[in-house]
Design a protein around this motif. Structure first.
Motif, short mmCIF file in Angstrom:
data_model
loop_
_atom_site.label_atom_id
_atom_site.label_comp_id
_atom_site.label_asym_id
_atom_site.label_seq_id
_atom_site.Cartn_x
_atom_site.Cartn_y
_atom_site.Cartn_z
N GLU A 262 16.24 1.23 -4.90
CA GLU A 262 15.49 -0.03 -4.86
C GLU A 262 14.00 0.21 -5.04
N MET A 263 13.53 1.40 -4.69
CA MET A 263 12.12 1.71 -4.84
C MET A 263 11.72 1.68 -6.31
N LEU A 264 12.54 2.26 -7.16
CA LEU A 264 12.26 2.26 -8.59
C LEU A 264 12.24 0.84 -9.14
N ALA A 265 13.22 0.04 -8.72
CA ALA A 265 13.28 -1.34 -9.21
C ALA A 265 12.03 -2.13 -8.77
N PHE A 266 11.54 -1.90 -7.57
CA PHE A 266 10.34 -2.58 -7.08
C PHE A 266 9.13 -2.20 -7.91
N TRP A 267 9.02 -0.92 -8.24
CA TRP A 267 7.86 -0.44 -9.01
C TRP A 267 7.86 -0.95 -10.44
N LYS A 268 9.04 -1.36 -10.95
CA LYS A 268 9.11 -1.80 -12.34
C LYS A 268 8.78 -3.30 -12.50
N ARG A 269 8.55 -3.99 -11.40
CA ARG A 269 8.20 -5.40 -11.51
C ARG A 269 6.82 -5.55 -12.17
N PRO B 73 3.63 -8.14 -12.24
CA PRO B 73 2.97 -6.92 -11.80
C PRO B 73 3.66 -6.34 -10.57
N VAL B 74 3.31 -5.11 -10.22
CA VAL B 74 3.89 -4.49 -9.02
C VAL B 74 3.35 -5.23 -7.80
N PRO B 75 4.21 -5.79 -6.97
CA PRO B 75 3.72 -6.51 -5.78
C PRO B 75 3.00 -5.55 -4.82
N VAL B 76 1.99 -6.03 -4.17
CA VAL B 76 1.21 -5.31 -3.13
C VAL B 76 1.01 -3.84 -3.49
N GLN B 77 0.57 -3.58 -4.74
CA GLN B 77 0.42 -2.20 -5.19
C GLN B 77 -0.61 -1.45 -4.37
N ASP B 78 -1.71 -2.10 -4.02
CA ASP B 78 -2.72 -1.41 -3.22
C ASP B 78 -2.17 -1.00 -1.86
N GLU C 156 0.43 10.37 -5.49
CA GLU C 156 1.72 10.63 -6.14
C GLU C 156 2.42 9.32 -6.50
N ALA C 157 2.29 8.32 -5.63
CA ALA C 157 2.90 7.02 -5.93
C ALA C 157 2.25 6.39 -7.15
N ARG C 158 0.92 6.55 -7.30
CA ARG C 158 0.22 5.99 -8.47
C ARG C 158 0.81 6.60 -9.75
N GLU C 159 0.98 7.92 -9.75
CA GLU C 159 1.53 8.59 -10.94
C GLU C 159 2.97 8.16 -11.18
N ALA C 160 3.75 8.02 -10.10
CA ALA C 160 5.15 7.62 -10.26
C ALA C 160 5.25 6.21 -10.82
N ILE C 161 4.44 5.28 -10.31
CA ILE C 161 4.48 3.91 -10.81
C ILE C 161 4.09 3.86 -12.28
N ARG C 162 3.06 4.64 -12.63
CA ARG C 162 2.61 4.65 -14.03
C ARG C 162 3.71 5.18 -14.95
N SER C 163 4.44 6.21 -14.51
CA SER C 163 5.45 6.81 -15.38
C SER C 163 6.69 5.93 -15.50
N VAL C 164 7.14 5.29 -14.41
CA VAL C 164 8.38 4.53 -14.49
C VAL C 164 8.20 3.24 -15.28
N ARG C 165 7.00 2.75 -15.38
CA ARG C 165 6.78 1.49 -16.10
C ARG C 165 6.92 1.68 -17.61
N HIS C 166 6.99 2.95 -18.05
CA HIS C 166 7.19 3.23 -19.48
C HIS C 166 8.64 3.58 -19.79
#
Length: 692
Positions: free
Chosen positions: A130-137, A139-144, A153-163
């Motif tokens: 579910e973490m991956l699915a949340f990051w792919k929204r 925009p990403v909710p409550v990203q900050d 590490e989360a910033r890099e992970a979010i950036r990579s999964v969105r592609h």
């Protein structure tokens, strides 16, 4: 030299550390399956560190893993652990829940995220969960809020999964879910500061204390940027950190540190190597055994050679076997080398080159060994490419066959080339002097003359062959027999086992075991000839042949007596039952060292009948613990079997007691371990010796 070990490092590694992760990243990160333990010798490292690793292990595996960390630390050494903070995550979840109930802005999204953070990695059934699915929204909710909790590490992970494509997970079978759950991605447990401190103390650590990300007893820890980024931010803000120390015991140990090598910890040579390793550890010696492959699971101090020198590790899902990729590479190399000899005779056994992918010097910590101990090392480590490292280091080499002093064969048969120089090798079907065997022989000669090797042979016969060889005749050669756990191999009540196998009470059961019954050296043809020639007595019992091992050849034969085949016996307990179901073990080897089956039979109180071949004559007292005849004399062996069959009950009972007593006095693991310890100590008090 200050030694630092970083386990499960991922991308957080530093060149001053030995970095290990499940997947190797050459040349900076070695590969190892850490569920098997820590692949290094005892008391090597001043610091062991791991971050967000422990929670991926089950509670049982976590206990074993922490004890492995303790084992590899030097006395007084520091363990530093970072894990997700269960208490802080739970508090953050409750705060988000209360905020959502009050209707605060973005509180629903924060609550959803905190539920995912708390539960998802414990419960997910597919990659990313579910973490991956949340990051792919978008925009990403409550990203900050997420980045504040999880860091860069989360910033890099979010950036990579969105592609990556946004594909819903497919339905998985229960088997697929189970495999995923055990793949290492999921959390198997969670910790707070109280439970982790308790666990560290229970596994043997002391001076357990919580620390901050920027606080450590490790000298100059901040400069490695493992927990704190160069900009001062915490790499994993959702963590808590704890340090502990390995206790400093009283008097400094006088036991040497021994690092050993064998192809595997099972089978003939491998099983013998494992028993010695365990015997040494039982008397206090810091023994570490490296193997190329194993299916036995975690064993303290036993490690598959980690992925170094461009190798990798694989695990067979069906058998659990873990293998260093250098092992199959060796077989491919041998297949290619032997393909040049199409006239090689059938039924030849192993023929082994010296070449292996791994050198001993590739493995961190081996430079700290007091003794390097070799066993059956073909395809495991390469001595000939490691001479500079090995020079002036005491090497003990336990020979399990003749390969160390031949040009490739493991048993030479009638060939005496090893007493001069190999070439025109009959096991290659070669008539050329400068053949493959000569090439291997010359490589060994060049290496051995530079090395301080002390040879140990389990039998007097093998010691005699080694002393006659050109390669080893200038080396010191000792005889120390094998050992076995006499508490495992022991007499049992056999009636139930025989009944389960439908063996009548009065039958005479002859047991024969070999890895491959068709191996010519094991003398299976001689066994059949002897059994067919056993004379009948007035009231002779029925003879039943019981076998274990590979019986493909046996099943093709029409025999004049009943045969019971037990197949491959996987555990010592199964083998012990087989010995106890029999009336004698028959050993018809035409060439052999010190067969473990004979030791095991004696320990179970089982008399032995066979040829007085090689080291068999060292173990069996003719008339006392069995019967021995000249090698190849099938008629005499038939009579020996008849003599054992026709013994009185009292005589058979005395012989069984003699077998057991022989095993206890001569072949127990403490007896062997103390003999090797005495040898190690003698080597460490004299100057290095090479051939010159």
């Amino acid at each position: 030299m200050y030694r630092l070990l970083n386990l499960g490092c991922g991308r957080a590694c530093h060149e001053d550390w030995v970095n290990v992760d499940f997947t190797p990243q050459p040349p900076r990160v070695l590969g190892y399956d850490l569920t098997l333990g820590v692949p290094f010798a005892d008391d090597v490292f001043d610091v062991v560190y791991h971050s967000h690793l422990l929670e991926h292990f089950s509670r049982v595996t976590a206990v074993y893993f922490l004890r492995e960390c303790l084992r590899t630390l030097r006395p007084g050494g520091i363990l530093r652990v970072a894990v997700p903070d269960l208490a802080a995550t739970a508090r953050a979840y409750l705060l988000a829940l209360e905020a959502a109930q009050r209707g605060e802005p973005d509180a629903d999204a924060r609550h959803e995220w905190m539920t995912i953070e708390l539960v998802d990695q414990l419960a997910r059934h597919h990659n990313g969960g579910e973490m991956l699915a949340f990051w792919k929204r978008e925009p990403v909710p409550v990203q900050d809020f997420i980045l504040e909790r999880m860091g860069a590490e989360a910033r890099e992970a979010i950036r990579s999964v969105r592609h990556t494509p946004n594909e819903p997970p497919s339905a998985a079978s229960p088997l697929e879910v189970g495999r995923f759950r055990l793949s290492g991605e999921c959390h198997q447990w969670m910790y707070d500061s109280h439970s982790l401190a308790r666990l560290l103390r229970e596994t043997g650590f002391e001076a357990v204390c919580p620390v901050s990300a920027a606080e450590s007893a490790i000298p100059d820890f901040m400069r490695y940027h493992l927990d704190v980024e160069p900009d001062g931010s915490v790499r994993k803000p959702d963590s808590f950190f704890m340090e502990a120390r390995k206790p400093v015991t009283g008097a400094k140990t006088t036991f040497p540190r021994v690092i050993s090598f064998c192809m595997q910890p099972a089978g003939g040579a491998g099983g013998a190597a494992l028993r010695l390793h365990q015997g040494l550890r039982d008397i206090g010696v810091a023994s570490c055994l490296y193997v190329a492959t194993t299916s036995l699971g975690p064993i303290p101090g036993v490690a598959v050679i980690p992925a170094v020198a461009g190798t990798s590790l694989t695990r067979d899902e069906q058998t659990g076997r873990v293998t260093n990729s250098g092992w199959p590479v060796f077989f491919q190399h041998m297949e290619k080398g032997l393909a040049a000899y199409p006239d090689r005779p059938p039924h030849c056994e192993n023929f082994s080159d010296t070449l292996a992918v791994t050198r001993i010097s590739d493995i961190p910590g081996t430079d700290m060994a007091d003794i390097l101990h070799l066993h059956w090392i073909a395809g495991t480590v390469d001595l000939t490419r490691d001479v500079e490292f090995l020079k002036n280091r005491p090497i003990v080499w336990t020979l399990h066959d003749m390969n160390a002093f031949t040009g490739g064969c493991h048993y030479a048969g009638d060939c005496r080339g090893y007493t001069r120089y190999c070439g025109s090798c009959p096991q290659l079907g070669s008539n050329e002097e400068k053949d493959y065997s000569r090439e291997i022989w010359l490589r060994k000669m060049a290496a051995y003359r530079e090395l301080d090797i002390t040879v140990v042979c389990p039998s007097r016969w093998l010691a005699t062959q080694a002393a006659q060889s050109t390669l080893l005749k200038k080396k010191s050669i000792s005889v120390i027999p094998y050992s076995l756990p006499t508490d495992v191999f022991r007499p049992l009540q056999a009636a139930g086992v025989r009944q389960a196998l439908d063996i009548k009470p009065g039958a005479f059961v002859v047991l024969f075991g070999a890895e491959a019954l068709e191996t010519r050296r094991k003398g299976f043809a001689e066994l059949l000839a002897a059994l067919e020639g056993v004379p009948q007595g007035e009231a002779s019992a029925e003879i039943i042949l019981m076998t274990f091992g590979d019986a493909s050849r046996l099943q093709q034969l029409s025999l004049p007596f009943r045969a019971v085949h037990l197949g491959r016996l996987r555990t010592p307990a199964e083998v012990t039952l087989a010995y106890n179901a029999a009336d004698c073990l028959v050993i018809t080897s035409l060439e052999d060292n010190l067969p473990n089956v004979v030791l095991e039979a004696l320990a179970c109180g089982l008399p032995v009948a066979g040829f007085a071949t090689g080291g068999i004559a060292d173990m069996v007292q003719d008339g006392g613990t069995g019967r021995l005849v000249s090698t190849g004399d099938c008629r005499a062996l038939a009579q020996a079997l008849a003599d054992l069959r026709d013994m009185s009950a009292d005589a058979r009972s005395r012989m069984r007691r003699g077998c057991r007593q022989t095993a206890l006095l001569r072949y127990s693991m403490p007896v062997q371990a103390r003999a090797y310890l005495e040898l190690y100590r003698s080597l460490l008090t004299r100057a290095p010796v090479a051939d010159g």
